[in-house]
Design an enzyme around this catalytic site. Structure first.
Site, short mmCIF file in Angstrom:
data_model
loop_
_atom_site.label_atom_id
_atom_site.label_comp_id
_atom_site.label_asym_id
_atom_site.label_seq_id
_atom_site.Cartn_x
_atom_site.Cartn_y
_atom_site.Cartn_z
N LYS A 123 0.83 -1.21 0.00
CA LYS A 123 0.00 0.00 0.00
C LYS A 123 0.87 1.27 0.00
O LYS A 123 2.06 1.22 0.32
CB LYS A 123 -0.93 -0.03 1.22
CG LYS A 123 -1.99 -1.14 1.17
CD LYS A 123 -2.95 -1.03 2.36
CE LYS A 123 -4.03 -2.09 2.32
NZ LYS A 123 -5.03 -1.91 3.42
N TYR B 165 -12.47 -1.61 -3.77
CA TYR B 165 -12.99 -1.78 -2.41
C TYR B 165 -14.51 -1.64 -2.34
O TYR B 165 -15.04 -1.31 -1.27
CB TYR B 165 -12.32 -0.79 -1.46
CG TYR B 165 -10.92 -1.22 -1.01
CD1 TYR B 165 -10.74 -2.32 -0.16
CD2 TYR B 165 -9.79 -0.52 -1.41
CE1 TYR B 165 -9.48 -2.72 0.26
CE2 TYR B 165 -8.51 -0.91 -0.98
CZ TYR B 165 -8.37 -2.01 -0.14
OH TYR B 165 -7.13 -2.41 0.29
N ARG C 128 -2.36 -14.31 4.34
CA ARG C 128 -2.96 -13.61 5.49
C ARG C 128 -2.16 -13.90 6.76
O ARG C 128 -2.02 -13.04 7.63
CB ARG C 128 -4.44 -13.93 5.62
CG ARG C 128 -5.26 -13.36 4.45
CD ARG C 128 -6.72 -13.15 4.77
NE ARG C 128 -6.95 -12.09 5.70
CZ ARG C 128 -7.36 -10.85 5.38
NH1 ARG C 128 -7.58 -10.51 4.12
NH2 ARG C 128 -7.56 -9.96 6.31
N THR D 141 -5.57 -7.17 10.61
CA THR D 141 -5.86 -5.88 9.96
C THR D 141 -5.30 -4.72 10.78
O THR D 141 -4.67 -3.81 10.23
CB THR D 141 -7.39 -5.71 9.80
OG1 THR D 141 -7.90 -6.85 9.11
CG2 THR D 141 -7.72 -4.44 9.04
N ARG E 117 2.43 -6.62 8.84
CA ARG E 117 1.73 -5.46 9.40
C ARG E 117 2.31 -5.06 10.76
O ARG E 117 2.39 -3.87 11.08
CB ARG E 117 0.23 -5.75 9.49
CG ARG E 117 -0.46 -5.58 8.12
CD ARG E 117 -1.86 -6.12 8.12
NE ARG E 117 -2.62 -5.67 6.95
CZ ARG E 117 -3.78 -6.20 6.59
NH1 ARG E 117 -4.32 -7.18 7.29
NH2 ARG E 117 -4.41 -5.74 5.53
N ASN F 38 -2.13 0.26 6.67
CA ASN F 38 -1.57 -0.96 7.27
C ASN F 38 -0.69 -1.77 6.30
O ASN F 38 -0.66 -2.98 6.35
CB ASN F 38 -2.68 -1.81 7.88
CG ASN F 38 -3.74 -2.20 6.88
OD1 ASN F 38 -3.65 -1.80 5.70
ND2 ASN F 38 -4.72 -2.98 7.29
N HIS G 203 -2.22 -5.34 1.49
CA HIS G 203 -3.55 -5.96 1.30
C HIS G 203 -3.37 -7.45 1.05
O HIS G 203 -2.36 -7.87 0.48
CB HIS G 203 -4.23 -5.34 0.07
CG HIS G 203 -5.44 -6.11 -0.39
ND1 HIS G 203 -6.67 -5.93 0.20
CD2 HIS G 203 -5.60 -7.07 -1.34
CE1 HIS G 203 -7.55 -6.76 -0.38
NE2 HIS G 203 -6.91 -7.45 -1.32
N GLU H 48 -9.67 -10.14 -7.84
CA GLU H 48 -8.73 -9.04 -7.59
C GLU H 48 -7.53 -9.11 -8.53
O GLU H 48 -7.06 -8.07 -9.02
CB GLU H 48 -8.29 -9.06 -6.12
CG GLU H 48 -9.43 -8.69 -5.17
CD GLU H 48 -9.12 -8.84 -3.70
OE1 GLU H 48 -10.00 -8.54 -2.88
OE2 GLU H 48 -7.98 -9.25 -3.35
N1 UDP Z 1 -9.81 -0.38 7.45
C1 UDP Z 1 -9.90 0.78 8.20
N2 UDP Z 1 -10.64 0.79 9.37
C2 UDP Z 1 -11.31 -0.32 9.80
C3 UDP Z 1 -11.23 -1.51 9.04
C4 UDP Z 1 -10.49 -1.50 7.88
O1 UDP Z 1 -9.32 1.79 7.83
O2 UDP Z 1 -11.96 -0.25 10.85
C5 UDP Z 1 -9.03 -0.40 6.20
C6 UDP Z 1 -7.70 -1.11 6.34
O3 UDP Z 1 -6.78 -0.46 5.47
C7 UDP Z 1 -8.03 -2.50 5.83
C8 UDP Z 1 -9.01 -2.18 4.69
O4 UDP Z 1 -9.77 -1.09 5.20
O5 UDP Z 1 -6.88 -3.19 5.38
C9 UDP Z 1 -9.94 -3.31 4.31
O6 UDP Z 1 -10.59 -3.80 5.48
P1 UDP Z 1 -10.74 -5.35 5.74
O7 UDP Z 1 -11.68 -5.51 6.87
O8 UDP Z 1 -11.06 -6.04 4.45
O9 UDP Z 1 -9.28 -5.77 6.26
P2 UDP Z 1 -8.13 -6.63 5.54
O10 UDP Z 1 -8.80 -7.70 4.72
O11 UDP Z 1 -7.32 -5.66 4.71
O12 UDP Z 1 -7.33 -7.20 6.68
MG MG Z 2 -10.27 -7.55 3.33
#
Ligand code: UDP
Ligand code: MG
Length: 141
Positions: free
Chosen positions: A10, A50, A86, A92, A103, A113, A116, A127
């Site tokens: 990112k 997104y 993951r 996250t 992360r 973070n 992705h 994707e």
């Molecule tokens: N995100 C955020 N606030 C939140 C949850 C998610 O800013 O409360 C952002 C963060 O950059 C995250 C992305 O939105 O990576 C997508 O969220 P997701 O729940 O899909 O998390 P990921 O799959 O990236 O772990």
């Molecule tokens: Mg996600």
């Protein structure tokens, strides 16, 4: 269980010059890079990518951040790739991420973070197709 996933380094991580260190994690974790490119998403592209999060409180901030600078997009292959990637990136919220995860070591905040990772095999395929054409996915063997 599929063998493909989609990753993004990112804009926060690219700006902080972590691209090389994150590449090292990718390769040391045993992923095969089928394709990679440096891009800068438009706001519309980030909104499309997104769209599953549209309406959530963090959506505007997320799409603005994801279009704020360069990002590295990658198609990765490994057995059980979605779960393996993951596990490599961690939770996250970097505050909850296990030690040794990307992360934990490179994220700036919950929103910014560092990386992705796809959340399912179906989304991994979608994707990858969002950023790469089939002929850009290069097998090494
Ligand atoms: N995100 C955020 N606030 C939140 C949850 C998610 O800013 O409360 C952002 C963060 O950059 C995250 C992305 O939105 O990576 C997508 O969220 P997701 O729940 O899909 O998390 P990921 O799959 O990236 O772990
Ligand atoms: Mg996600």
């Amino acid at each position: 269980m599929g063998n493909l996933t989609f990753a993004i380094i990112k804009p926060d991580a690219v700006k902080n010059n972590y691209t090389g260190l994150i590449y090292d994690r990718i390769l040391k974790a045993g992923f095969n890079i089928l394709s990679a490119k440096l891009t800068r998403m438009s706001l519309a592209q980030a909104e499309g990518f997104y769209s599953v999060h549209k309406g959530k409180p963090f959506y505007n901030e997320l799409t603005e951040f994801m279009s704020s600078g360069q990002a590295m997009v990658l198609a990765l292959r490994k057995e059980n790739a979605v779960a393996e990637w993951r596990k490599t990136i961690g939770a996250t919220n970097p505050a909850d991420a296990d030690s040794g995860t990307i992360r934990k070591d490179f994220a700036t905040s919950l929103g910014e973070n560092a990386v992705h990772g796809s959340d399912s095999d179906d989304n991994a395929i979608k994707e990858i197709a969002f950023f790469f054409s089939d002929c850009e996915l290069i097998s090494n063997n």
